[in-house]
Each structure stands twice: as structure tokens, then as C-alpha cells.
Scaffold this active site. Structure first.
Site, PDB file in Angstrom:
ATOM      1  N   LYS A 117       0.722  -1.114  -0.433  1.00 23.53           N
ATOM      2  CA  LYS A 117       0.481  -0.381  -0.097  1.00 23.53           C
ATOM      3  C   LYS A 117       1.045   1.008   0.335  1.00 23.53           C
ATOM      4  O   LYS A 117       2.377   1.642   0.226  1.00 23.53           O
ATOM      5  CB  LYS A 117      -0.521   0.589   1.110  1.00 23.53           C
ATOM      6  CG  LYS A 117      -1.899  -1.233   0.584  1.00 23.53           C
ATOM      7  CD  LYS A 117      -2.883  -1.278   2.185  1.00 23.53           C
ATOM      8  CE  LYS A 117      -4.234  -2.358   1.763  1.00 23.53           C
ATOM      9  NZ  LYS A 117      -4.973  -2.308   2.550  1.00 23.53           N
ATOM     10  N   ARG A 128      -3.209 -10.137   6.463  1.00 25.37           N
ATOM     11  CA  ARG A 128      -3.179 -10.422   4.300  1.00 25.37           C
ATOM     12  C   ARG A 128      -2.520  -9.509   3.302  1.00 25.37           C
ATOM     13  O   ARG A 128      -1.685  -8.748   3.230  1.00 25.37           O
ATOM     14  CB  ARG A 128      -4.805  -9.049   4.368  1.00 25.37           C
ATOM     15  CG  ARG A 128      -5.316  -9.162   3.098  1.00 25.37           C
ATOM     16  CD  ARG A 128      -6.342  -8.586   2.925  1.00 25.37           C
ATOM     17  NE  ARG A 128      -7.423  -8.452   1.271  1.00 25.37           N
ATOM     18  CZ  ARG A 128      -7.110  -7.963   0.437  1.00 25.37           C
ATOM     19  NH1 ARG A 128      -5.547  -6.936   0.550  1.00 25.37           N
ATOM     20  NH2 ARG A 128      -7.225  -8.235  -0.966  1.00 25.37           N
TER      21      ARG A 128
HETATM   22  C1  PT1 Z   1      -7.154  -4.568   4.121  1.00 22.49           C
HETATM   23  C2  PT1 Z   1      -8.595  -4.329   2.265  1.00 22.49           C
HETATM   24  C3  PT1 Z   1      -8.659  -4.858   1.908  1.00 22.49           C
HETATM   25  N1  PT1 Z   1      -7.526  -3.783   1.459  1.00 22.49           N
HETATM   26  C4  PT1 Z   1      -9.344  -6.625   3.913  1.00 22.49           C
HETATM   27  N2  PT1 Z   1      -9.753  -6.437   2.737  1.00 22.49           N
HETATM   28  C5  PT1 Z   1      -7.560  -3.921   0.059  1.00 22.49           C
HETATM   29  N3  PT1 Z   1     -10.032  -6.482   5.560  1.00 22.49           N
HETATM   30  C6  PT1 Z   1      -8.547  -4.799  -0.247  1.00 22.49           C
HETATM   31  C7  PT1 Z   1      -2.958   2.233  -0.744  1.00 22.49           C
HETATM   32  O1  PT1 Z   1      -3.314   2.816  -0.299  1.00 22.49           O
HETATM   33  O2  PT1 Z   1      -6.699  -3.778   3.954  1.00 22.49           O
HETATM   34  N4  PT1 Z   1      -8.427  -5.336   4.466  1.00 22.49           N
HETATM   35  N5  PT1 Z   1      -9.491  -5.693   0.837  1.00 22.49           N
HETATM   36  C8  PT1 Z   1      -7.309  -3.298  -0.883  1.00 22.49           C
HETATM   37  N6  PT1 Z   1      -6.735  -1.719  -0.671  1.00 22.49           N
HETATM   38  C9  PT1 Z   1      -6.242  -0.691  -1.012  1.00 22.49           C
HETATM   39  C10 PT1 Z   1      -5.878  -0.001  -0.143  1.00 22.49           C
HETATM   40  C11 PT1 Z   1      -5.035  -0.890  -1.476  1.00 22.49           C
HETATM   41  C12 PT1 Z   1      -5.352   1.224  -0.297  1.00 22.49           C
HETATM   42  C13 PT1 Z   1      -4.488   0.353  -1.554  1.00 22.49           C
HETATM   43  C14 PT1 Z   1      -4.197   1.128  -1.125  1.00 22.49           C
HETATM   44  O3  PT1 Z   1      -1.876   1.687  -1.863  1.00 22.49           O
END
Ligand code: PT1
Length: 278
Positions: free
Chosen positions: A223, A257
């Protein structure tokens, strides 16, 4: 905690491998279909030690557009069915849609992972039925705003206290509706309507969430909280991923995760040794 037919103990952290099944995630023009590649990737993650495979058909990263119900079902259901039948792993479905939750559970999913914490139409009822009929728990994640715009105006009085208050209210509302707290995990939602400092404040104070009395899941893999701090693009974040996973493991989270299962397993084993040595 029971995930469908599997009993899992969180005395040490478990690793959840991420399986994105969005259109472009596998297309390279080769001889293997996107479906076969997804299954191969899931198998690799299970062999590397993943206890969960999280299957998602709607991107929720910052700026992402929503997808239709039919599109999401077409993407995830065949994959969930195949993995549940053939691999020794708990399949998690990363969705906010009630109908996707219900069909995923009917096709073998053992965990509902909802970044919108069961607040979409019908989602709470779908999760209640999944818990009652299949012993499938749900993970509630905190998000401020919606994926398309959430990084534009993140604001908290105190991010840790505000996210804690959100979960106290949400656990109460879920219990009132008939979803027992014993069937719930929580996730502070790294990168979901949070500045860089908000994310690191949450990571520093992960212990504060233990008072909720439910297992904690975290997702920081690749992220921007890693990339922006280190000035690394998404394929150059492995060392940062391992550093954040190690910190979470030492804080005693239940599930981490990640994309890089094999490397994260090594970090978890080192943290486990540190926790257990006299
Ligand atoms: C998470 C999560 C998810 N993240 C759970 N499920 C994502 N339970 C998808 C960035 O800042 O943390 N917990 N499902 C993916 N979401 C992101 C959010 C991907 C922010 C990238 C960023 O780069």
C-alpha cells in the site's frame, strides 16, 4: 474460531494470501486462461503456508470504480468453488454485496471480508445467514468515505479512538441484528480514508484494538503507506511489506493479509520465536 468446517486458533498469526480476480490482473496473452492462472496462484500461496485465500472481484484501492453485481459474481464464484473443492485452505470472499456473500458461501467460502463492514443493502442479513447456516464469520473493516474519493479529505479527532468508537457501535448494531460478536473479526482498514500518519498511528497502537475482544486482521501489503514513505513503486515494496507484517505479528494480530505469502511466513515465524522464547 470456526470457519465453516475448520477450527482455527489465533495463538500465532495466520497469513491470508490475496487473490485479485479483476480483468487485467492476469492477462498476458499466454496459453493459460486467467482462471487457470488464478488457481495456480492460489495453490502457490497455499503451498507457501497461507491459511486463507482472499478472493476479490471489486477493487477498493483509492480511486477505484464500483463494479456491477453480475460482473463481480462472474469473476469470483467459479474461483471460490474451485479453490474450496481442491485446496486445503479457508476461502475468504472480499465483497460488500449481499448477493455475492450469499453465493460465495453457498459455493464454499469460509469467511466474509467486507471493507464496508456490512453496511451495504442486505449485507448484514446475508452475513447473519452465513453465520447461522454455515458457521461462516465476517470481518468488518473500517473505512472513512468511499474508495473513489476517500483519500481526498481524511480527517479524525484521534484516529485510534475514532476507529475504536466505530467498532464499538458496529459490534453493538450487529449483535442487535442477530450477528454474534463471536462470529466477527475486525480490521482497522489501512489506507482507507487515512493519511500516512493516521496509518502509522493505527499500526503503532494496534494493541488498543484488543479491548474489543475479537480477532484482528490487518492489510498493509504494497500500500501507499509503504510506497509513499519509502518512495518505492508497487513492485519495490517487499522489504517494507515485511517490516509492517513483522510489527503486526509482534502486536499479536490474528491474520495478516498479504501478496507475498512465502516471505511473510518467514517474518511470522521469527516473530513467533521471539514471543515464545524464555
Ligand atoms: C484490507 C484490504 C481489504 N485492503 C481487508 N480487506 C484492500 N479486510 C482490499 C493504498 O493505499 O486492508 N483489509 N481488501 C486493498 N485496498 C487498498 C487500499 C489497496 C489502499 C491499496 C491502498 O495503496
Amino acid at each position: 474460531m470456526t470457519f465453516r468446517d475448520r477450527e482455527l486458533c489465533f495463538d500465532t498469526p495466520k497469513v491470508m494470501g490475496i487473490l485479485n480476480v479483476t480483468p487485467d490482473s492476469f492477462s498476458d496473452g499466454g496459453q493459460f486462461s486467467a482462471f487457470d492462472k488464478a488457481i495456480q496462484q492460489a495453490e502457490n500461496m497455499v503451498n507457501a503456508g497461507a491459511a486463507f485465500i482472499d478472493v476479490g472481484g471489486e477493487s477498493t484501492r483509492p480511486g477505484a470504480e464500483p463494479v456491477s453485481l453480475q460482473e463481480e459474481l462472474d469473476r469470483v464464484i467459479p474461483i471460490i468453488e474451485k479453490i474450496s473443492k481442491n485446496l486445503d485452505v479457508i476461502v475468504s470472499v472480499d465483497t460488500s454485496k449481499a448477493d455475492v456473500m450469499t453465493q460465495a458461501v453457498q459455493h464454499g467460502a469460509g469467511l466474509i471480508n467486507d471493507v464496508r463492514a456490512l453496511r451495504a443493502d442486505g449485507a448484514l442479513n446475508a452475513a447473519i445467514q452465513a453465520a447461522l447456516n454455515f458457521k461462516v464469520p465476517s470481518c468488518l473493516m473500517h473505512m472513512q468515505g468511499a474508495p473513489k474519493t476517500m483519500q481526498k479529505q481524511a480527517s479524525y479527532q484521534n484516529v485510534v479512538e475514532d476507529v475504536l468508537a466505530f467498532f464499538k457501535q458496529r459490534l453493538f448494531d450487529c449483535a442487535q441484528a442477530g450477528l454474534s460478536t463471536e462470529q466477527i473479526l475486525i480490521d482497522p482498514g489501512f489506507g482507507f480514508g487515512k493519511t500516512l500518519d493516521h496509518n502509522y498511528q493505527l499500526l503503532k497502537r494496534l494493541h488498543a484494538f484488543e479491548q474489543l475482544g475479537v480477532p484482528i486482521l490487518v492489510g498493509m501489503s504494497r500500500k501507499s503507506m509503504i510506497g509513499n514513505l519509502l518512495d518505492r513503486d508497487v513492485n519495490q515494496r517487499l522489504a517494507g511489506n515485511i517490516a509492517t507484517a513483522t510489527i503486526a505479528a509482534l502486536a499479536g494480530v490474528a491474520i495478516i493479509r498479504v501478496h507475498d505469502v512465502e516471505e511473510t511466513m518467514d517474518a511470522v515465524k521469527i516473530a513467533n520465536k521471539l514471543q515464545s522464547v524464555e
